[in-house]
Design a protein around this motif. Structure first.
Motif, PDB file in Angstrom:
ATOM      1  N   THR A  51      -3.733  91.577  11.279  1.00  0.00           N
ATOM      2  CA  THR A  51      -4.920  90.760  11.582  1.00  0.00           C
ATOM      3  C   THR A  51      -5.192  89.878  10.356  1.00  0.00           C
ATOM      4  OG1 THR A  51      -6.566  92.329  10.725  1.00  0.00           O
ATOM      5  CG2 THR A  51      -5.857  92.636  12.998  1.00  0.00           C
ATOM      6  N   TYR A  52      -4.820  88.624  10.441  1.00  0.00           N
ATOM      7  CA  TYR A  52      -5.061  87.707   9.328  1.00  0.00           C
ATOM      8  C   TYR A  52      -6.553  87.601   9.033  1.00  0.00           C
ATOM      9  CZ  TYR A  52      -0.216  86.136   9.670  1.00  0.00           C
ATOM     10  OH  TYR A  52       1.146  86.092   9.683  1.00  0.00           O
ATOM     11  N   GLU A  53      -6.893  87.397   7.771  1.00  0.00           N
ATOM     12  CA  GLU A  53      -8.292  87.242   7.386  1.00  0.00           C
ATOM     13  C   GLU A  53      -8.746  85.803   7.636  1.00  0.00           C
ATOM     14  OE1 GLU A  53      -8.813  88.820   3.444  1.00  0.00           O
ATOM     15  OE2 GLU A  53      -7.892  90.732   3.988  1.00  0.00           O
ATOM     16  N   GLY A  54     -10.024  85.559   7.409  1.00  0.00           N
ATOM     17  CA  GLY A  54     -10.585  84.250   7.716  1.00  0.00           C
ATOM     18  C   GLY A  54     -11.313  83.629   6.541  1.00  0.00           C
ATOM     19  N   VAL A  55     -11.713  82.398   6.733  1.00  0.00           N
ATOM     20  CA  VAL A  55     -12.485  81.661   5.733  1.00  0.00           C
ATOM     21  C   VAL A  55     -13.869  81.407   6.311  1.00  0.00           C
ATOM     22  CG1 VAL A  55     -12.622  79.585   4.322  1.00  0.00           C
ATOM     23  CG2 VAL A  55     -10.391  80.570   4.858  1.00  0.00           C
ATOM     24  N   TYR A  95       0.683  89.939  -7.160  1.00  0.00           N
ATOM     25  CA  TYR A  95       0.754  90.673  -5.897  1.00  0.00           C
ATOM     26  C   TYR A  95      -0.599  90.654  -5.216  1.00  0.00           C
ATOM     27  CZ  TYR A  95       1.168  94.719  -2.741  1.00  0.00           C
ATOM     28  OH  TYR A  95       1.172  95.539  -1.643  1.00  0.00           O
ATOM     29  N   GLU A  96      -0.618  90.352  -3.926  1.00  0.00           N
ATOM     30  CA  GLU A  96      -1.816  90.404  -3.104  1.00  0.00           C
ATOM     31  C   GLU A  96      -1.409  90.821  -1.693  1.00  0.00           C
ATOM     32  OE1 GLU A  96      -4.951  89.873  -4.109  1.00  0.00           O
ATOM     33  OE2 GLU A  96      -4.338  89.290  -6.150  1.00  0.00           O
ATOM     34  N   GLY A  97      -2.350  91.465  -1.007  1.00  0.00           N
ATOM     35  CA  GLY A  97      -2.103  91.774   0.392  1.00  0.00           C
ATOM     36  C   GLY A  97      -2.299  90.570   1.290  1.00  0.00           C
ATOM     37  N   PHE A  98      -3.219  89.711   0.908  1.00  0.00           N
ATOM     38  CA  PHE A  98      -3.490  88.486   1.655  1.00  0.00           C
ATOM     39  C   PHE A  98      -3.720  87.326   0.699  1.00  0.00           C
ATOM     40  CE2 PHE A  98      -6.188  85.478   3.975  1.00  0.00           C
ATOM     41  CZ  PHE A  98      -5.481  85.338   5.153  1.00  0.00           C
ATOM     42  N   PHE A 102      -7.701  79.638   9.850  1.00  0.00           N
ATOM     43  CA  PHE A 102      -8.028  81.027   9.521  1.00  0.00           C
ATOM     44  C   PHE A 102      -9.533  81.229   9.681  1.00  0.00           C
ATOM     45  CE2 PHE A 102      -4.050  80.138   7.468  1.00  0.00           C
ATOM     46  CZ  PHE A 102      -3.339  81.324   7.543  1.00  0.00           C
ATOM     47  N   THR A 103      -9.919  81.889  10.755  1.00  0.00           N
ATOM     48  CA  THR A 103     -11.334  82.120  11.026  1.00  0.00           C
ATOM     49  C   THR A 103     -11.583  83.618  11.189  1.00  0.00           C
ATOM     50  OG1 THR A 103     -11.157  82.026  13.440  1.00  0.00           O
ATOM     51  CG2 THR A 103     -11.407  79.919  12.276  1.00  0.00           C
TER      52      THR A 103
END
Length: 354
Positions: A157-161, A260-263, A332-333
């Motif tokens: 589940t992609y994150e949003g802005v 390194y980042e997860g998103f 990205f919402t």
């Protein structure tokens, strides 16, 4: 659907996980999910709509793994599902659970305080979860390779802005002057943690940046070693959420050289604010940022310096990246994140699972 939702990260000034918890919880409520926010913590701010078990998290988590108590059933009431938004699921009883694994940085040497507990708690949580949520395909591959879960039980589940980052009024020059920022500047936002890679960034900045530019470091001290003083580098400390969009919009360049980042939400937020971004080439960055920003080997100071030299000197390049980045960030919402999360919830409630 009534979901018990771990809101513990909201008891402290929000970082990346805190933003995820706040924005996702609000977006879920917008589409009709009843979100019952809970927290297990002795300390931290009091938040009115969070049901709280006031015991130290470390003690509660140890007892959860040993004896399955204390139960949160009386705290949250009857719910359809538990969502452990911050790596850990409490005891579930007969209720299904979903857990979000943001990244696997807790396995690294020199990881953040409390990482040692997660090395036991996360596998224990994943084994009991009907579904596992991750922010990117890159993290899904890592989770499947290292934790006790099959790929078909992991949802991306992609994150949003948040809308506040799109076209915010830039921070006024008078206030920038009060902060000590005299003219053009690049902004780096993040805590002083080893994987944020700010030491290499400041070294590259000293080599390559024009004399009339400033590198502004915005973020808490974190747990890493102090950065040495560097010419043209200005640490300004923590910037509250309400001030960050305007500061990003006022910057001429945003730097996020993380190892390194997860998103990696801050670069997307900066792009939404209309600022070109320079980002470390960690696996999730290629997936999230793509060609809308400049990606560079975060361990190569020379390559970083070369990219900084080009971006600070080429206004047309910055302008082109800013336009492309804003359009890219618009995809990205948090509504999209909530829809994907609800799909994961529905999958968790279907079928057989121990």
């Amino acid at each position: 659907m009534r979901v018990a939702f771990d809101a513990g990260p909201l008891l402290d000034p929000p970082t990346g996980v805190g933003r995820y918890v706040r924005e996702l919880g609000n977006a879920l409520e917008t589409v009709g999910t009843e979100v019952v926010r809970y927290a297990v913590a002795l300390r931290g701010d009091s938040v009115e709509d969070i049901k709280r078990l006031r015991v130290p998290a470390r003690i509660a988590q140890t007892m959860w793994m040993r004896i399955g108590r204390p139960s949160l059933r009386r705290l949250v009431g009857e719910v359809d599902l538990f969502h452990g938004t911050n790596f850990v699921l409490p005891p579930l009883g007969k209720t299904r659970g979903v857990v979000t694994i943001h990244d696997l940085s807790f396995f690294d040497e020199g990881a953040f305080p409390g990482a040692d507990r997660l090395r036991s708690l996360v596998p224990w949580s994943v084994e009991r979860a009907a579904r596992v949520i991750v922010p990117t395909e890159a993290i899904k591959r890592e989770v499947v390779a290292r934790l006790p879960v099959d790929a078909d039980r992991v949802d991306v589940t992609y994150e949003g802005v948040a809308p506040v980052f799109f076209r915010p009024p830039p921070t006024a020059n008078t206030f920038l002057g009060e902060l000590g920022i005299p003219g053009r500047f690049a902004l780096a936002a993040g805590s002083l943690a080893p994987r944020k890679n700010l030491r290499r960034l400041t070294e590259a900045w000293e080599r390559a940046a024009p004399k009339d530019w400033t590198l502004v470091l915005a973020g808490p001290k974190g747990w890493g070693p102090e950065l040495p003083e560097a010419k043209g580098v200005l640490p300004i400390g923590w910037v509250a959420d309400e001030g960050l969009p305007g500061l990003m919009a006022a910057a001429d360049l945003f730097c996020y050289p993380s190892l390194y980042e997860g998103f990696g939400l801050p670069p997307l937020e900066a792009m939404a604010a209309g600022t070109a971004v320079l980002v470390g080439r960690y696996p999730a960055a290629e997936e999230v940022i793509g060609d809308a920003g400049v990606l560079v080997d975060p361990q190569d100071v020379d390559a970083m310096a070369e990219a900084l030299s080009r971006l600070t000197s080429e206004e047309d390049t910055r302008r082109r990246l800013a336009m492309k980045g804003r359009a890219h960030a618009a995809a990205f919402t948090w509504e999209r994140t909530a829809a994907a999360t609800i799909t994961a919830y529905a999958s968790a409630l279907e079928g057989d699972f121990p």
